[in-house]
Each structure stands twice: as structure tokens, then as C-alpha cells.
Design an enzyme around this catalytic site. Structure first.
Site, PDB file in Angstrom:
ATOM      1  N   PRO A   2       3.771   4.415  -8.437  1.00 38.69           N
ATOM      2  CA  PRO A   2       4.020   3.646  -7.222  1.00 38.69           C
ATOM      3  C   PRO A   2       3.124   2.408  -7.164  1.00 38.69           C
ATOM      4  O   PRO A   2       1.926   2.476  -7.440  1.00 38.69           O
ATOM      5  CB  PRO A   2       3.671   4.642  -6.111  1.00 38.69           C
ATOM      6  CG  PRO A   2       3.867   5.987  -6.729  1.00 38.69           C
ATOM      7  CD  PRO A   2       3.454   5.821  -8.158  1.00 38.69           C
ATOM      8  N   GLU A   3       3.731   1.272  -6.825  1.00 37.48           N
ATOM      9  CA  GLU A   3       2.996   0.022  -6.718  1.00 37.48           C
ATOM     10  C   GLU A   3       2.729  -0.271  -5.243  1.00 37.48           C
ATOM     11  O   GLU A   3       3.021   0.553  -4.374  1.00 37.48           O
ATOM     12  CB  GLU A   3       3.781  -1.095  -7.400  1.00 37.48           C
ATOM     13  CG  GLU A   3       4.072  -0.799  -8.871  1.00 37.48           C
ATOM     14  CD  GLU A   3       4.880  -1.888  -9.566  1.00 37.48           C
ATOM     15  OE1 GLU A   3       4.835  -3.050  -9.118  1.00 37.48           O
ATOM     16  OE2 GLU A   3       5.564  -1.568 -10.564  1.00 37.48           O
ATOM     17  N   LYS A  58      -3.405   0.057  -4.739  1.00 38.72           N
ATOM     18  CA  LYS A  58      -2.497   1.205  -4.828  1.00 38.72           C
ATOM     19  C   LYS A  58      -3.127   2.477  -4.249  1.00 38.72           C
ATOM     20  O   LYS A  58      -2.625   3.582  -4.469  1.00 38.72           O
ATOM     21  CB  LYS A  58      -2.101   1.447  -6.287  1.00 38.72           C
ATOM     22  CG  LYS A  58      -1.409   0.248  -6.943  1.00 38.72           C
ATOM     23  CD  LYS A  58      -1.117   0.509  -8.410  1.00 38.72           C
ATOM     24  CE  LYS A  58      -0.581  -0.734  -9.105  1.00 38.72           C
ATOM     25  NZ  LYS A  58      -0.305  -0.508 -10.540  1.00 38.72           N
TER      26      LYS A  58
END
Length: 275
Positions: A2-3, A58
Site C-alpha cells: 500500500p502506498e 506509508k
């Protein structure tokens, strides 16, 4: 992994459910993820009130009323669930005083949970070396051009360096470079103020649009509600090798989106419009 847009979306979902609530029950299923989870983790969280959330790159911080923050990193495959039945690989379960149930699920265990004094969040070993937040006003063409000056690496690799700018990953770097009309292979040190003047707004716009769409669902990522993100339907270049470029008039002018590999990661671009 996930960014920034996915982490921001997850954080907002958690904040809506947890802010102002007390943690009535905390269940930790294992003593470690990527790294050991601090001793006393359950005791520190049990009975605490959640005061708010903060994202840095992040990473997420869940701030408690005990001057403590819980650092949460989703890693490669981690996800948060809200009011879901227990899932395989659910390593942390939080139950609130109003009956909400939050789960942290991480099949590959590359995620992380840690405790840090709220006042010392920015000094945490995973946070201290991060570059500026790309959506902050302080991230400007001047600051980016200065950070890139003299760098001999390709601009794509430089933007993936979390010490240059925090939170960007492969998808959003590819998309932002396309919007800015900059070739991913261009040396970072040649960007200068002029190209940075296109690139910084492109980064901000790409991230803002992705957050509005709930992020990009690719493999493991879903929102805490269980909904998919939708930004993958708006990708202009990422994962579109061989497909037409929307900026080009047709096959006579452009062979479509190209794919190469840089530092082991797929890179997507239009050779005609990105220079």
C-alpha cells in the site's frame, strides 16, 4: 505494498470508527510481525482512549490518551478490517466501548506494530529518515529540485527513495511522471526547477485523485469497510503495456504504452510524450 493514498484511506476509515472511543478489549495473536511487538503492548492499549490519527509516509500513528502512539505499518499485504468476522492471519483485534471490532490482518507478516511516545513520533527509527510529505505546502518545486541536484539515478528511482519524498511507490510515481511528461529513465539531477515545476503539481494531483477514489485495489488491498479502491480504473500508464496512450493521436504516431524494468520493478511510460 500500500502506498500513500491507500494508507491515507485506511487511516480515515479507522479514524471515523475509533476516534473518541475506548479500547475495551485488545487481543494480540502473536508476539511479532516483521519485528517483535513490544512487551506490554496489550496492557498499554487496554482501556486507552483513541485521541486521533496521523499519517507519515506509508505509516500510521494511532494516538492514545496516555501520551503514547501505536505505529502501524501495513507492509506488503497488511489490511485493516472493521466489524468483520475474524479472518485468517488476523494478528491484532481491537474492540471498542461501543462494540466496534477492528482487525489487523497480515498474511505475509511484513507489517509492523510498535509503541512510541506521541511527542517522539518523528524520532522513531522508521520515521526519522523520511523526506517531506508530498501533499504538504512545504513540498515545492524548489525543495524537490534541491533534493535531486547532482543525483545520477533515474528520476523514477529517486522518487521511490523515501528520504527524497515520503509515501510514493511504483504505481503513483509512474502515473505522476506521465502527467508531468517526464521519462522515468531521465537522470534525477537533470530535472531542475523547470521540470520540477511540472512534476510537483503532477505528484500532488495524482495522490489527491487516488485518495478521492479510495486508492488502488491491487492484489491484497481493500478499504477497511471491505470496499475496493477505484483508482486502478483511472490509471493512464501503470499496468497498461501495449494499450493506446490517451495523449497520442493513434498508432501512426505512438506504439502505445511501453513497459521496461528498472531496479527489478516494472516501469510504464509513453516514449512519445515523456522526455
Amino acid at each position: 505494498m500500500p502506498e500513500l493514498p491507500e494508507v491515507e484511506t485506511v487511516m480515515r476509515g479507522l479514524a471515523a470508527k475509533l476516534e473518541g472511543r475506548r479500547l475495551a478489549r485488545v487481543v494480540l495473536a502473536r508476539p511479532d510481525l516483521r519485528w517483535p511487538i513490544p512487551e506490554g503492548f496489550v496492557q498499554f492499549l487496554s482501556g486507552a482512549r483513541v485521541e486521533g490519527f496521523r499519517r507519515r509516509g506509508k505509516y500510521m500513528f494511532m494516538r492514545l490518551d496516555r501520551a503514547l502512539s501505536v505505529l502501524i505499518h501495513l507492509g506488503m499485504s497488511g489490511r485493516m478490517t472493521i466489524d468483520s468476522a475474524p479472518l485468517p492471519h488476523q494478528h491484532l483485534t481491537l474492540e471498542t466501548d461501543d462494540g466496534a471490532v477492528i482487525g489487523f490482518v497480515d498474511p505475509r507478516r511484513f507489517g509492523a506494530l510498535d509503541l512510541v511516545a506521541t511527542a517522539a513520533e518523528d524520532s522513531h527509527r522508521l520515521i526519522a529518515g523520511l523526506g517531506p510529505e508530498p501533499l504538504d505546502d512545504a513540498f515545492s518545486p524548489a525543495t524537490l529540485a534541491s533534493a535531486l541536484e547532482g543525483k545520477k539515478t533515474p528520476i523514477k528511482a529517486a522518487l521511490l527513495d523515501q528520504s527524497v519524498v515520503a509515501g510514493l511507490g511504483n504505481i503513483y510515481v509512474s502515473e505522476a511522471l506521465f502527467r508531468a511528461g517526464i521519462l522515468p529513465h531521465r537522470l534525477a539531477g537533470t530535472i531542475g526547477r523547470g521540470r520540477a515545476g511540472r512534476l510537483v503539481p503532477a505528484i500532488k494531483a495524482t495522490l489527491t485523485d487516488a485518495i478521492a477514489a479510495g486508492g488502488s485495489s491491487l492484489r491484497d488491498y481493500v478499504q477497511p469497510s471491505g470496499e475496493l479502491g477505484y483508482f486502478q480504473h483511472a490509471w493512464k500508464v501503470y499496468d497498461r503495456a501495449g494499450q493506446p496512450c490517451e495523449r497520442c493521436p493513434g498508432p501512426a504516431a505512438c506504439a502505445g504504452i511501453s513497459r521496461t524494468v528498472q531496479s527489478g520493478r516494472a516501469t510504464y511510460f509513453c516514449a512519445r510524450t515523456q522526455k
